[in-house]
Motif scaffolding. Structure first.
Motif, PDB file in Angstrom:
ATOM      1  N   GLN A 454       0.876  -1.203  -0.032  1.00 29.42           N
ATOM      2  CA  GLN A 454      -0.008  -0.038  -0.207  1.00 29.42           C
ATOM      3  C   GLN A 454       0.715   1.240  -0.123  1.00 29.42           C
ATOM      4  N   LYS A 455       2.060   1.161   0.718  1.00 33.28           N
ATOM      5  CA  LYS A 455       2.680   2.372   0.661  1.00 33.28           C
ATOM      6  C   LYS A 455       3.446   2.790  -0.630  1.00 33.28           C
ATOM      7  N   ARG A 456       3.923   1.729  -1.298  1.00 36.80           N
ATOM      8  CA  ARG A 456       4.580   1.798  -2.513  1.00 36.80           C
ATOM      9  C   ARG A 456       3.510   2.122  -3.616  1.00 36.80           C
ATOM     10  N   LYS A 457       2.256   1.884  -3.554  1.00 35.59           N
ATOM     11  CA  LYS A 457       1.128   2.226  -4.308  1.00 35.59           C
ATOM     12  C   LYS A 457       0.822   3.917  -4.248  1.00 35.59           C
ATOM     13  N   ASN A 458       0.808   4.158  -2.760  1.00 33.25           N
ATOM     14  CA  ASN A 458       0.642   5.556  -2.542  1.00 33.25           C
ATOM     15  C   ASN A 458       1.611   6.402  -3.061  1.00 33.25           C
ATOM     16  N   ILE A 519       3.885   8.483 -16.816  1.00 32.13           N
ATOM     17  CA  ILE A 519       2.625   8.373 -16.164  1.00 32.13           C
ATOM     18  C   ILE A 519       2.116   6.944 -16.360  1.00 32.13           C
ATOM     19  N   VAL A 520       2.325   6.629 -17.647  1.00 28.84           N
ATOM     20  CA  VAL A 520       1.918   5.160 -18.052  1.00 28.84           C
ATOM     21  C   VAL A 520       2.421   4.099 -17.501  1.00 28.84           C
ATOM     22  N   LYS A 527      -1.186  -1.204 -11.081  1.00 25.81           N
ATOM     23  CA  LYS A 527      -1.802  -2.209 -11.506  1.00 25.81           C
ATOM     24  C   LYS A 527      -1.292  -3.578 -11.106  1.00 25.81           C
ATOM     25  N   GLN A 528       0.041  -3.730 -11.001  1.00 25.48           N
ATOM     26  CA  GLN A 528       1.018  -4.980 -10.510  1.00 25.48           C
ATOM     27  C   GLN A 528       0.771  -5.060  -9.038  1.00 25.48           C
TER      28      GLN A 528
END
Length: 537
Positions: A454-458, A519-520, A527-528
């Motif tokens: 979750q931290k990496r996603k944020n 950004i892509v 997504k990963q």
């Protein structure tokens, strides 16, 4: 006596004004080429021509005459040329027949005089007797040079192409005006900065020059030079003789530009301390540099201030301070205009910046956002991270203390049980206890991995927002530059220099494509991460 003098002066002023008013307009024409420079050739004849250019598309006649030392050797093949408004130009010819000798060596000249005839009708001319009529006259020179009997070199030195994008061309126009060929011509060149330090030490190619011939001796350099003022000293050598030349020249344009604008420790309603860093591209100090700071907005806000006075070292930078009273300002986008005064020059730049409650964001610097939180909000994530293990530990300790209280009773019951039953029970109890403990730690590790994901996603989401904000700011800066160019605040050269600074030598389309590709990639990474979180969950 004084009144008489005043009256006389008044009459002269009025007469001069009337004279200027009554001067009739004249038609304009031109001559090409402006003249000829030739070597004298004994007992020969040559025909030359001039173009008469009808620059104003009028009807007129040009009379041609000759004057000067060589005029007696000139025969006019056209004494007059008539042009109409349909003629762009016409050609006039003359012939020169050289005698056996012109006498002393050196230059001998004649003038070709082109006079526009006055074609004003007689009746109109009588009605304008008091008018002043100006008859246009153009002179073209014809020079014939008699060579000197010995060695004679006519030379000069000029410097061209002082644009930093192009090499400097040092040119020596050479003309052998003697009767003897020159076997060896070359020049030693030294360039010094304005402090006297030698920057360039070079030599041209060695050439020869025949009698009555002309050539340009050239030397190119420029990679060693930065923007600034320089002195060029050259010695031209030819067959044991030498000529010294000295020229001062400027390479490039002296510019003081913005390197950084930042504001720290800001809160709207107070004073904003602008720290402005200006850079000097010239090889001399910009002494006494100061700037007017003008802040405006689309809502009509206007504020003016002056920076501190500083000296910017040669090819260096210096920091300037300016203050802005934001008591009447609101949180919105603003324009800042810096009008910089240095030496005898004035340079103007315009930038945009954003004012928030506790910070000012410029395209050069984004200060960290100030967040005022309670201790719980500040450590909320840490508390939620350790809360579950802490609760489990407390429950385990409670179970442990309860078991201790009931151990005597448990031992009594176990003592009464048969040995054959006691051993399997103890084994099963230990296995269950081990499995329960292992399951607890596996579940704890899994939740910890999910929190890391979750931290990496944020972090990826914050990066995407930051890239989009940078792209918006860059577009606003480019739009501001185009606005200044359209309003004439800056010229095309300044526009290109500042556009290259903003876009770092790239196009806006290239940077947009690059940011979109980043950004892509970040969205693909999100997504990963979501897929891994789903697998862990």
């Amino acid at each position: 006596m004084v009144s008489l003098i005043k009256t006389g002066v008044g009459i002269l002023v009025i007469a001069a004004a009337l004279l200027l008013i009554t001067i009739e307009p004249v038609s304009a024409f031109g001559i090409s080429p402006a003249g000829y420079n030739e070597f004298f050739k004994s007992d020969t004849a040559y025909i030359y021509s001039f173009w008469i250019v009808n620059s104003d598309k009028q009807n007129f006649t040009v009379s041609i005459s000759a004057d000067g030392e060589l005029s007696k050797y000139i025969t006019l093949l056209n004494h007059s040329i008539s042009l109409t408004d349909a003629d762009d130009f016409k050609k006039a010819f003359f012939k020169i027949s050289y005698p056996e000798s012109l006498g002393e060596p050196g230059q001998h000249s004649a003038y070709l005089i082109f006079t526009q005839d006055d074609k004003t009708p007689e009746a109109e001319r009588d009605s304008r007797q008091d008018n002043v009529r100006v008859i246009p006259v153009v002179k073209a020179m014809f020079n014939a040079f008699v060579p000197y009997p010995g060695l004679y070199l006519d030379s000069n030195m000029s410097i061209e192409s002082l644009n930093p994008r192009q090499p400097v061309s040092l040119i020596f126009p050479l003309s052998n005006r003697g009767l003897i060929d020159i076997d060896s011509i070359y020049a030693d060149i030294r360039v010094y900065d304005n402090g006297g330090a030698q920057i360039i030490d070079a030599r041209t190619d060695e050439i020869s020059l025949q009698s009555k011939k002309q050539v340009d001796l050239r030397k190119k350099f420029g990679d060693e030079l930065k923007h600034g003022s320089y002195k060029c000293s050259a010695i031209l050598y030819y067959d044991g003789n030498s000529v010294n030349f000295n020229r001062d020249f400027d390479y490039g344009s002296w510019m003081v530009s913005i390197q950084d604008i930042r504001v720290d420790d800001f809160k709207i309603g107070g004073f904003a301390d602008f720290n402005i860093t200006l850079s000097n591209n010239w090889n001399q100090d910009a002494v006494g540099t100061v700037a007017d700071m003008i802040i405006t907005s689309k809502t009509g806000y206007h504020y003016e201030s002056v920076t501190s006075v500083e000296t910017i070292p040669a090819h260096g930078s210096a920091q300037f301070s300016a203050y802005w009273d934001t008591s009447d300002a609101i949180a919105e986008d603003y324009f800042i205009t810096l009008r910089i005064y240095y030496g005898q020059n004035v340079q103007q730049y315009s930038e945009t910046f954003t004012v928030e409650e506790n910070r000012i964001i410029t395209r050069y610097y984004t200060p960290p956002e100030k967040v005022y939180e309670t201790w719980y909000k500040k450590h909320k994530e840490d508390i939620s991270y350790w809360a579950f293990p802490a609760i489990l530990l407390i429950l385990a300790m409670l179970v442990f203390f309860i078991l201790i209280q009931f151990l005597p009773l448990l031992d009594a019951i176990i003592a009464r049980m048969k040995k054959i039953i006691l051993i399997p029970v103890r084994c099963v109890s230990r296995v269950i206890s081990y499995i329960a403990g292992l399951s607890f730690f596996d579940n704890y590790k899994r939740k910890r991995r999910i929190r890391e994901l979750q931290k990496r996603k944020n972090l990826c989401i914050k990066s995407i927002r930051s890239i989009k904000d940078d792209l918006v700011i860059m577009k606003k800066a480019v739009e501001g530059l185009y606005h200044e160019l359209e309003k004439g605040i800056i010229n095309k050269s300044e526009f290109n220099n500042r556009l290259n600074t903003i876009l770092e030598g790239k196009t806006l389309e290239y940077l947009e494509d690059y940011y979109v590709s980043v950004i892509v990639q970040l969205e693909e990474k999100i997504k990963q991460i979501n897929k891994k979180i789903w697998e862990e969950g």
